[in-house]
Design a protein around this motif. Structure first.
Motif, PDB file in Angstrom:
ATOM      1  N   SER A  23       0.821  -1.216   0.000  1.00  0.00           N
ATOM      2  CA  SER A  23       0.000   0.000   0.000  1.00  0.00           C
ATOM      3  C   SER A  23       0.856   1.269   0.000  1.00  0.00           C
ATOM      4  O   SER A  23       0.355   2.344  -0.326  1.00  0.00           O
ATOM      5  N   ILE A  24       2.122   1.150   0.335  1.00  0.00           N
ATOM      6  CA  ILE A  24       3.043   2.292   0.270  1.00  0.00           C
ATOM      7  C   ILE A  24       3.834   2.272  -1.029  1.00  0.00           C
ATOM      8  O   ILE A  24       4.003   3.296  -1.695  1.00  0.00           O
ATOM      9  N   VAL A  25       4.322   1.090  -1.414  1.00  0.00           N
ATOM     10  CA  VAL A  25       5.217   0.987  -2.563  1.00  0.00           C
ATOM     11  C   VAL A  25       4.496   1.239  -3.885  1.00  0.00           C
ATOM     12  O   VAL A  25       5.013   1.955  -4.749  1.00  0.00           O
ATOM     13  N   ASP A  31       3.854   7.297  -8.693  1.00  0.00           N
ATOM     14  CA  ASP A  31       4.217   8.713  -8.645  1.00  0.00           C
ATOM     15  C   ASP A  31       5.550   8.957  -9.345  1.00  0.00           C
ATOM     16  O   ASP A  31       5.678   9.892 -10.140  1.00  0.00           O
ATOM     17  N   LEU A  32       6.542   8.133  -9.064  1.00  0.00           N
ATOM     18  CA  LEU A  32       7.840   8.277  -9.733  1.00  0.00           C
ATOM     19  C   LEU A  32       7.696   8.136 -11.247  1.00  0.00           C
ATOM     20  O   LEU A  32       8.250   8.925 -12.011  1.00  0.00           O
ATOM     21  N   SER A  33       6.961   7.137 -11.679  1.00  0.00           N
ATOM     22  CA  SER A  33       6.775   6.902 -13.105  1.00  0.00           C
ATOM     23  C   SER A  33       6.040   8.056 -13.776  1.00  0.00           C
ATOM     24  O   SER A  33       6.447   8.538 -14.838  1.00  0.00           O
ATOM     25  N   ARG A  34       4.977   8.504 -13.144  1.00  0.00           N
ATOM     26  CA  ARG A  34       4.161   9.581 -13.724  1.00  0.00           C
ATOM     27  C   ARG A  34       4.936  10.890 -13.809  1.00  0.00           C
ATOM     28  O   ARG A  34       4.905  11.584 -14.826  1.00  0.00           O
ATOM     29  N   ALA A  39      10.990   4.400 -16.600  1.00  0.00           N
ATOM     30  CA  ALA A  39      10.619   3.042 -16.214  1.00  0.00           C
ATOM     31  C   ALA A  39      11.007   2.848 -14.747  1.00  0.00           C
ATOM     32  O   ALA A  39      12.144   3.114 -14.357  1.00  0.00           O
ATOM     33  N   VAL A  40      10.054   2.392 -13.928  1.00  0.00           N
ATOM     34  CA  VAL A  40      10.268   2.253 -12.487  1.00  0.00           C
ATOM     35  C   VAL A  40       9.734   0.892 -12.049  1.00  0.00           C
ATOM     36  O   VAL A  40       8.666   0.476 -12.484  1.00  0.00           O
ATOM     37  N   ALA A  41      10.482   0.223 -11.149  1.00  0.00           N
ATOM     38  CA  ALA A  41      10.038  -1.078 -10.643  1.00  0.00           C
ATOM     39  C   ALA A  41      10.652  -1.349  -9.279  1.00  0.00           C
ATOM     40  O   ALA A  41      11.724  -0.834  -8.959  1.00  0.00           O
ATOM     41  N   GLU A  42       9.960  -2.175  -8.503  1.00  0.00           N
ATOM     42  CA  GLU A  42      10.542  -2.675  -7.263  1.00  0.00           C
ATOM     43  C   GLU A  42      11.498  -3.790  -7.663  1.00  0.00           C
ATOM     44  O   GLU A  42      11.112  -4.730  -8.348  1.00  0.00           O
ATOM     45  N   VAL A  43      12.762  -3.680  -7.247  1.00  0.00           N
ATOM     46  CA  VAL A  43      13.781  -4.606  -7.742  1.00  0.00           C
ATOM     47  C   VAL A  43      14.464  -5.425  -6.651  1.00  0.00           C
ATOM     48  O   VAL A  43      15.334  -6.235  -6.952  1.00  0.00           O
ATOM     49  N   ARG A  72      16.161  14.554 -10.194  1.00  0.00           N
ATOM     50  CA  ARG A  72      14.813  14.985  -9.806  1.00  0.00           C
ATOM     51  C   ARG A  72      14.087  13.873  -9.051  1.00  0.00           C
ATOM     52  O   ARG A  72      13.421  14.114  -8.043  1.00  0.00           O
ATOM     53  N   ALA A  73      14.226  12.647  -9.513  1.00  0.00           N
ATOM     54  CA  ALA A  73      13.586  11.505  -8.840  1.00  0.00           C
ATOM     55  C   ALA A  73      14.157  11.328  -7.433  1.00  0.00           C
ATOM     56  O   ALA A  73      13.407  11.089  -6.475  1.00  0.00           O
ATOM     57  N   GLU A  74      15.462  11.457  -7.291  1.00  0.00           N
ATOM     58  CA  GLU A  74      16.082  11.303  -5.968  1.00  0.00           C
ATOM     59  C   GLU A  74      15.617  12.399  -5.012  1.00  0.00           C
ATOM     60  O   GLU A  74      15.284  12.132  -3.866  1.00  0.00           O
TER      61      GLU A  74
END
Length: 98
Positions: A23-25, A31-34, A39-43, A72-74
Motif C-alpha cells: 500500500s506504500i510501494v 508517482d515516480l513513473s508519472r 521506467a520504475v520497478a521494485e527490484v 529529480r527523482a532522488e
C-alpha cells in the motif's frame, strides 16, 4: 543514445505486513513513473516488510537530460515522501557507444 539508471535503498515507516508494504510501494512507484516518465520497478527486498529497493531507468538523446531526470527523482523521494526514508542510492550512466 544515453542510458541512465538509479537504484534506491528505502526504509519504510511503521509497516507490519507485506500488504501494508504494497500500500506504500505501489503509489510510490506510480508517482515516480508519472512525474519522471521513466521506467520504475521494485527490484529487491521483496520479502522484507520494512525495506525495499526501487530501480529506475531513463533513455535519452543526451546525458544531461538523463542526469536531470535521475536527480529529480532522488530529490522527490527524499523531500516529498515522508512515509519513506531514502537510505542510499546508486546510479550509472552509459552511452550506446560504450
Amino acid at each position: 543514445m544515453w542510458i541512465g539508471w538509479i537504484e534506491f535503498d528505502i526504509l519504510l515507516g511503521d509497516v507490519h505486513s507485506l500488504k501494508e508494504k504494497r500500500s506504500i510501494v505501489r503509489p510510490l512507484l506510480a508517482d515516480l513513473s508519472r512525474r519522471t516518465e521513466a521506467a520504475v520497478a521494485e527490484v529487491g527486498a521483496n520479502d522484507l516488510h520494512r525495506r525495499t529497493s526501487i530501480g529506475m531507468s531513463v533513455v535519452a538523446r543526451d546525458a544531461r537530460h538523463v542526469r536531470d531526470v535521475l536527480e529529480r527523482a532522488e530529490r522527490m523521494l527524499a523531500e516529498e515522501h515522508p512515509e519513506v526514508t531514502l537510505l542510499a542510492s546508486r546510479r550509472g550512466l552509459h552511452s550506446s557507444d560504450d
